[in-house]
Design an enzyme around this catalytic site. Structure first.
Site, PDB file in Angstrom:
ATOM      1  N   GLU A 245     -21.335  -5.833   9.552  1.00 22.21           N
ATOM      2  CA  GLU A 245     -20.766  -6.189   8.265  1.00 22.21           C
ATOM      3  C   GLU A 245     -21.632  -6.946   7.535  1.00 22.21           C
ATOM      4  O   GLU A 245     -22.292  -8.075   7.995  1.00 22.21           O
ATOM      5  CB  GLU A 245     -19.563  -7.297   8.944  1.00 22.21           C
ATOM      6  CG  GLU A 245     -18.461  -7.681   7.724  1.00 22.21           C
ATOM      7  CD  GLU A 245     -19.211  -8.870   6.914  1.00 22.21           C
ATOM      8  OE1 GLU A 245     -19.650  -8.590   5.708  1.00 22.21           O
ATOM      9  OE2 GLU A 245     -18.780  -9.934   7.403  1.00 22.21           O
ATOM     10  N   CYS A 279     -19.349 -13.476   2.550  1.00 27.54           N
ATOM     11  CA  CYS A 279     -19.573 -11.983   2.057  1.00 27.54           C
ATOM     12  C   CYS A 279     -18.476 -11.566   1.237  1.00 27.54           C
ATOM     13  O   CYS A 279     -18.887 -10.320   0.398  1.00 27.54           O
ATOM     14  CB  CYS A 279     -19.774 -11.145   3.195  1.00 27.54           C
ATOM     15  SG  CYS A 279     -18.165 -11.351   4.465  1.00 27.54           S
TER      16      CYS A 279
END
Length: 474
Positions: A245, A279
């Protein structure tokens, strides 16, 4: 299910700058239950100390809040060995037995949410309300997968031959290097869960062990794209499964048909959560010409009314410090670059004391500016004016990463076109907050590999075994 080795690293830098409100210089102390404030590693069911320690600082004040064992390759290897040994008994537990333990883990996280939230706030600077939200979000994954653990189904496939049966079995992959909190009290067996904290200096050596040891079958990493590429290279020699990720650079597109108030609310939630340090935070704001001026006016008023800079432990704080001074310097650099190329600062724009940064709104932004080319990870909101849907999509997709994207419109046909055309793994339609354990979380392009959450998330930790049962009488 798989057994776990966890790598935790922390590093803060701080220098004093003028400009922060006087209230920010108060004395703040971390007061939590002693069993929850641990400073050692956790290997094979035991708390272990390393030969040295490293300091963890409150990024809001620069004051030391703890000294943590600085584990190295030796401790990492011990953790891997313990996890590998535990895996052989852990995988024999029934799905129901594992489900019960994960549910107990969820209950403990929920029970201790107040103290755990304080730890997050003092370690990372996050406002306490958001820290409480992070605990609830983390716990929701334990709850979800405690339920999914009992629904890992295989398949019986119709055979082309009458004397055979084809079965596809799903089995745990093995030792995995991932990140997760608070397991011992839940009854997780020794060795199944291990924690290896270390300083920035020792991170490469410890990370190499966790990525190259042949006993490790899976790595999972959350962080920058550059670091993810290095870990993938190390894992390649032993052909490990990997979940990554990595970085994002989310576009936030507002079309003329959008509900302006909802778009402003979505922008505030998507951009300024944790001071822009997630993010999936929106980085590039694209607003169509017909609605641009109204959007900017209302957004500026919302920033004035809703955003409060302060220490994360203060109940009215919405914007804490950035994680370190380098993060603040990056935002300052992006603002300076944008202004030098013609952008106009409508709100904020200044760095405050230490790693605090004013929430900043930029207008007249163009695609050649740094803030449009690289992820910010800070409270900077740059807005580009566009004219056509095609133009917006071209700008939004002009990135080598693709984690999340957002679109505000009331034109259903346009929504479908844009959602399908955006080169991202997740799309928020008229919604600025999209993370939930019931749905997949992952990106495309260089934003990573695999996904977290949903029924598909557990597949990342499973292998499919084909069993052909022959010699049967038709």
């Amino acid at each position: 299910m798989s057994t776990l080795c966890v790598l935790r690293t922390r590093c803060f830098l701080r220098q004093v700058l003028p400009g922060l409100p006087a209230a920010m210089h108060r004395h703040y102390s971390l007061d939590v239950s002693a069993p929850l404030l641990r400073t050692q590693g956790y290997v094979d069911g035991r708390w272990v100390s390393a030969a040295s320690v490293f300091p963890v600082l409150d990024p809001a004040t620069g004051k030391e809040i703890a000294r943590v064992s600085d584990c190295g390759p030796a401790e990492a290897k011990q953790a891997v060995d313990a996890a590998y040994k535990a895996f052989h008994s852990w995988k024999q537990c029934t799905a129901k037995e594992r489900s019960i333990l994960l549910r107990k883990w969820f209950d403990l996280l929920t029970l201790h949410k107040e103290d755990l939230a304080k730890l997050i706030t003092f370690e990372s600077g996050k406002p306490i309300r958001e820290s409480l939200g992070e605990i609830a979000y983390s716990a929701s994954f334990l709850e979800w997968f405690s339920e999914e653990a009992r629904r890992v189904y295989g398949d019986i496939v119709p055979s082309p031959a009458k004397d055979r049966k084809i079965l596809l079995l799903k089995q745990p992959v093995g030792v995995a290097s991932i990140i997760t909190p608070l397991a011992e009290q839940a009854g997780i067996p020794a060795g199944v869960f291990n924690v290896v904290p270390c300083s920035r200096e020792k991170t490469p050596a410890v990370g190499e062990v966790l990525c190259t040891d042949p006993l490790v079958a899976k790595i999972s990493f959350t962080g920058s794209t550059a670091t993810g590429k290095l870990l993938l290279k190390m894992a390649a020699d032993t052909v490990k499964k990997a979940s990554m990720e990595l970085g994002g650079h989310a576009p936030f597109i507002v079309f003329d048909s959008a509900d302006v108030d909802k778009a402003v609310a979505g922008a505030m939630a998507s951009k300024f959560r944790n001071s822009g340090q997630t993010c999936v935070c929106s980085n590039r704001f694209l607003v169509q010409s017909g609605i641009h001026d109204r959007f900017m006016e209302k957004l500026g008023k919302a920033m004035d009314a809703e955003l409060r800079v302060g220490h994360g432990s203060e109940p009215d704080t919405t914007q804490g410090p950035l994680i370190n001074t380098r993060a603040a310097e990056k935002v300052v650099q992006q603002v300076s670059d944008a202004v030098s190329r013609g952008a106009k600062v409508l709100k904020g724009g200044k760095r405050l004391d230490g790693s605090f940064m004013e929430p900043t709104l930029l207008a007249n932004v163009t695609t050649d500016m740094l803030c449009m080319k690289e992820e910010t990870f800070g409270p900077l909101l740059p807005v580009i004016r566009f004219n056509t849907e095609e133009e917006a999509l071209a700008i939004a997709n002009a990135s080598n990463v693709g984690l999340a994207g957002y679109c505000y419109s009331q034109d259903v046909s346009q929504i479908w076109r844009v959602a399908e055309a955006l080169e991202v793994g997740m799309v928020g339609i008229n919604e600025g907050l999209l993370s939930t354990p019931e749905a997949t979380f992952g990106g495309v392009k260089q934003s990573g590999l695999g996904c977290e959450g949903s029924k598909y998330g557990v597949e990342e930790y499973l292998e499919v075994k084909y069993m052909c049962f022959g010699g049967l009488k038709p």
